[in-house]
Design a protein around this motif. Structure first.
Motif, PDB file in Angstrom:
ATOM      1  N   ASN A   1       0.783  -1.241   0.000  1.00 47.01           N
ATOM      2  CA  ASN A   1       0.000   0.000   0.000  1.00 47.01           C
ATOM      3  C   ASN A   1       0.814   1.289   0.000  1.00 47.01           C
ATOM      4  OD1 ASN A   1      -2.448  -1.491   0.224  1.00 47.01           O
ATOM      5  ND2 ASN A   1      -1.930  -1.838   2.382  1.00 47.01           N
ATOM      6  N   PHE A   2       1.989   1.229   0.614  1.00 44.42           N
ATOM      7  CA  PHE A   2       2.746   2.473   0.800  1.00 44.42           C
ATOM      8  C   PHE A   2       4.186   2.341   0.334  1.00 44.42           C
ATOM      9  CE2 PHE A   2      -0.605   2.595   3.999  1.00 44.42           C
ATOM     10  CZ  PHE A   2      -1.139   3.848   3.762  1.00 44.42           C
ATOM     11  N   VAL A   3       4.759   3.510   0.047  1.00 48.95           N
ATOM     12  CA  VAL A   3       6.177   3.541  -0.259  1.00 48.95           C
ATOM     13  C   VAL A   3       6.772   4.693   0.559  1.00 48.95           C
ATOM     14  CG1 VAL A   3       5.775   4.982  -2.306  1.00 48.95           C
ATOM     15  CG2 VAL A   3       7.839   3.682  -2.157  1.00 48.95           C
ATOM     16  N   GLU A   4       7.973   4.478   1.092  1.00 46.46           N
ATOM     17  CA  GLU A   4       8.651   5.570   1.803  1.00 46.46           C
ATOM     18  C   GLU A   4       9.852   5.993   0.974  1.00 46.46           C
ATOM     19  OE1 GLU A   4       8.242   5.937   6.455  1.00 46.46           O
ATOM     20  OE2 GLU A   4       9.178   4.054   5.890  1.00 46.46           O
ATOM     21  N   ILE A   5       9.924   7.307   0.733  1.00 45.04           N
ATOM     22  CA  ILE A   5      10.987   7.844  -0.114  1.00 45.04           C
ATOM     23  C   ILE A   5      11.819   8.824   0.692  1.00 45.04           C
ATOM     24  CG2 ILE A   5      11.424   9.318  -2.125  1.00 45.04           C
ATOM     25  CD1 ILE A   5       9.139   8.048  -3.504  1.00 45.04           C
ATOM     26  N   GLU A   6      13.135   8.633   0.637  1.00 43.36           N
ATOM     27  CA  GLU A   6      14.029   9.594   1.291  1.00 43.36           C
ATOM     28  C   GLU A   6      14.647  10.478   0.212  1.00 43.36           C
ATOM     29  OE1 GLU A   6      17.024   7.941   3.846  1.00 43.36           O
ATOM     30  OE2 GLU A   6      17.796   9.932   4.379  1.00 43.36           O
ATOM     31  N   ALA A   7      14.455  11.798   0.357  1.00 40.61           N
ATOM     32  CA  ALA A   7      14.997  12.709  -0.653  1.00 40.61           C
ATOM     33  C   ALA A   7      15.973  13.675   0.014  1.00 40.61           C
ATOM     34  CB  ALA A   7      13.862  13.486  -1.318  1.00 40.61           C
ATOM     35  N   GLY A   8      17.110  13.888  -0.634  1.00 41.46           N
ATOM     36  CA  GLY A   8      18.136  14.794  -0.122  1.00 41.46           C
ATOM     37  C   GLY A   8      17.633  16.234  -0.100  1.00 41.46           C
ATOM     38  N   ALA A   9      18.180  17.026   0.826  1.00 42.60           N
ATOM     39  CA  ALA A   9      17.707  18.400   1.025  1.00 42.60           C
ATOM     40  C   ALA A   9      17.785  19.246  -0.241  1.00 42.60           C
ATOM     41  CB  ALA A   9      18.525  19.062   2.130  1.00 42.60           C
ATOM     42  N   ALA A  10      18.746  18.960  -1.111  1.00 45.85           N
ATOM     43  CA  ALA A  10      18.947  19.838  -2.268  1.00 45.85           C
ATOM     44  C   ALA A  10      18.096  19.456  -3.484  1.00 45.85           C
ATOM     45  CB  ALA A  10      20.414  19.828  -2.662  1.00 45.85           C
ATOM     46  N   VAL A  11      17.392  18.333  -3.398  1.00 44.74           N
ATOM     47  CA  VAL A  11      16.550  17.921  -4.533  1.00 44.74           C
ATOM     48  C   VAL A  11      15.521  19.015  -4.785  1.00 44.74           C
ATOM     49  CG1 VAL A  11      14.756  16.269  -5.235  1.00 44.74           C
ATOM     50  CG2 VAL A  11      16.833  15.461  -4.072  1.00 44.74           C
ATOM     51  N   GLU A  12      15.315  19.342  -6.057  1.00 47.06           N
ATOM     52  CA  GLU A  12      14.314  20.377  -6.352  1.00 47.06           C
ATOM     53  C   GLU A  12      12.928  19.807  -6.064  1.00 47.06           C
ATOM     54  OE1 GLU A  12      14.977  22.356 -10.100  1.00 47.06           O
ATOM     55  OE2 GLU A  12      12.871  22.993 -10.119  1.00 47.06           O
TER      56      GLU A  12
END
Ligand code: EPU
Length: 332
Positions: free
Chosen positions: A80-91
């Motif tokens: 049902n879910f996905v967890e995404i980690e995105a770096g601070a500088a990603v637009e």
């Protein structure tokens, strides 16, 4: 890690005002960031994201740190879910686009908000009935004072309307943000403008929502590359029942949104327009003709011109309606 001296900041703030930072660096990892903090314990420090929500009125006598962590990783994935980690500088909008294209829901209403992922929890960005806090599960940071890593759960972030612990303390440098997104999607009508744009479609796809929001925003908000600006300049005022009633006596048709017990929100754009400032220009600064809440730079390089214009708006709105507008934009 390279430290730059006397760095011109005009390209690093979307109002394009000129100012010089004595020291400037772009750490690409948490380790590099910690190393910098240890090397400059006594310097004043300022953390810069994409620079879409701040401008400079003077030179910065200290160290500007612009996190440069660009990775996006899926860190958990179930039915049902996905967890995404995105770096601070990603637009920010690149992340939204990627999630929408994969069918992950939760960020689509926040399409086309300028800025970086790292800025999203700081002022709990919001639009069209959604806020960053609805999907953020964890924020990873480094303590600017100690250089130690510290993580914040959603609750610990103390999110509010355009507010969070990061904004209140300015002590934590965000290095990455984890979002929990839904693999399925059911549209809920929350915002009149969006329903109108969807033209009666009650089962829009994620891409249709994104397209509708991009269409609304492009119509109402100026292109930052043509008319430098920082989005909404002021916050929408929060009023008590008494303040709301006093305002309604002055303006019968003022928009009021009930946001809790004895708590009401009104529209800063409406008040500014009513005060006669929509599309108004003084010197090289003005408000946008299609949205009174957006201050635009028409050719100045001095942040004080923007500050003075904003002050004129504040004075007039206070004089006419007894409401003090608070800036949403950070002014340095
Ligand atoms: N309005 C006017 N005159 C105008 C523009 C708007 O009277 O020139 C009134 C209308 O009554 C309209 C109401 O203001 O219905 C609300 O306008 P809008 O839907 O554009 O939203 P907003 O409250 O002005 C907030 C956010 C925006 C976000 C929009 C859409 C704040 C400070 N701003 O603006 O965020 O895009 O909602 O959800 O909360 C930003 O933060 O930089 C930003 C652009």
């Amino acid at each position: 890690m390279k430290i730059q001296h006397n760095k011109q900041l005009q390209q690093y703030n979307s109002f394009r005002t000129k100012a010089v930072a004595r020291l400037f660096c772009e750490p690409q990892s948490v380790d590099e960031l910690s190393e910098i903090l240890k090397s400059f314990p006594d310097e004043n420090k300022l953390i810069l994201g994409a620079g879409n929500n701040l401008f400079f009125t003077k030179n910065y006598d200290g160290l500007i740190i612009k996190p440069a962590m660009y990775e996006i990783n899926i860190i958990s994935d179930d039915e049902n879910f996905v967890e995404i980690e995105a770096g601070a500088a990603v637009e920010w909008d690149n992340l939204v686009e990627e999630c929408v294209s994969k069918g992950y829901s939760g960020l689509e209403n926040l399409s086309l908000i300028p800025g970086s992922v790292g800025a999203s929890p700081i002022q709990n960005i919001g639009a069209y009935g959604s806020e960053a806090k609805d999907t953020i599960t964890l924020v990873k940071t480094v303590d600017i004072k100690t250089g130690e890593q510290k993580e914040f759960t959603n609750n610990e972030c103390r999110f509010g309307y355009r507010d969070s612990i990061f904004k209140q303390t300015r002590r934590y440098i965000i290095t990455s943000v984890i979002f929990r997104l839904n693999k399925s999607f059911t549209y809920e009508e929350k915002y009149v403008d969006l329903s109108r744009e969807l033209k009666g479609n009650l089962t829009p796809s994620l891409s249709q929502i994104r397209e509708a929001i991009i269409a609304i925003r492009s119509r109402k908000l100026p292109d930052v590359n043509k008319l430098p600006n920082a989005g909404s300049f002021f916050k929408n005022p929060i009023l008590t029942k008494e303040e709301k009633e006093a305002l309604q006596k002055k303006i019968v048709d003022v928009p009021i949104y009930n946001i809790g017990e004895n708590s009401f929100k009104t529209s800063a754009a409406f008040l500014i327009e009513k005060a006669g400032f929509k599309g108004k220009t003084i010197g090289k600064v003005g408000t946008y003709e299609n949205h009174a809440l957006v201050i635009i730079n028409l050719g100045t390089e001095d942040g004080n011109d923007i500050l003075n214009f904003a002050q004129e708006i504040r004075n007039e709105v206070d004089k006419q309606f007894g409401i003090i507008l608070e800036p949403e934009v950070w002014i340095f």
